[in-house]
Scaffold this active site. Sequence first.
Site, short mmCIF file in Angstrom:
data_model
loop_
_atom_site.label_atom_id
_atom_site.label_comp_id
_atom_site.label_asym_id
_atom_site.label_seq_id
_atom_site.Cartn_x
_atom_site.Cartn_y
_atom_site.Cartn_z
N HIS A 170 1.06 -1.30 -0.23
CA HIS A 170 -0.11 -0.50 -0.29
C HIS A 170 0.89 1.23 -0.10
O HIS A 170 0.85 2.45 -0.39
CB HIS A 170 -1.10 0.26 1.11
CG HIS A 170 -1.73 -0.12 0.80
ND1 HIS A 170 -2.11 -2.37 1.40
CD2 HIS A 170 -3.44 -0.47 0.85
CE1 HIS A 170 -3.13 -2.69 0.97
NE2 HIS A 170 -4.12 -1.83 0.52
N GLU A 171 1.99 0.87 0.99
CA GLU A 171 2.71 2.06 0.66
C GLU A 171 3.23 3.20 -0.90
O GLU A 171 3.52 3.81 -1.03
CB GLU A 171 3.67 1.98 1.36
CG GLU A 171 4.90 3.18 2.34
CD GLU A 171 3.92 4.64 3.01
OE1 GLU A 171 4.34 5.66 2.59
OE2 GLU A 171 3.31 4.27 3.38
#
Length: 80
Positions: free
Chosen positions: A45-46
């Site tokens: 997600h990052e």
Amino acid sequence: NEYWRLWNKPVHNFLVRHIYYPLLRKGYSKEVALTVVFFFSALGHEYWASVPLGFFTVWTMVFFILQAPLMIVQKKLDMV
């Protein structure tokens, strides 16, 4: 706990199939497997957020990962 299983079924199924179950088969506890899955999910997600937006923040990933121990505590409290 239910939210994380249902919000994105393809990602959930991939992480369970390729990370969670193999860790369980190698003898790791459910808590360790869950934490590792959250770590990989947080990294993904990052990456998917930071690349298009052009910035990287460690705090987002840290707070994401901290949800795994909170889920474990919540599960244990629900059993009481």
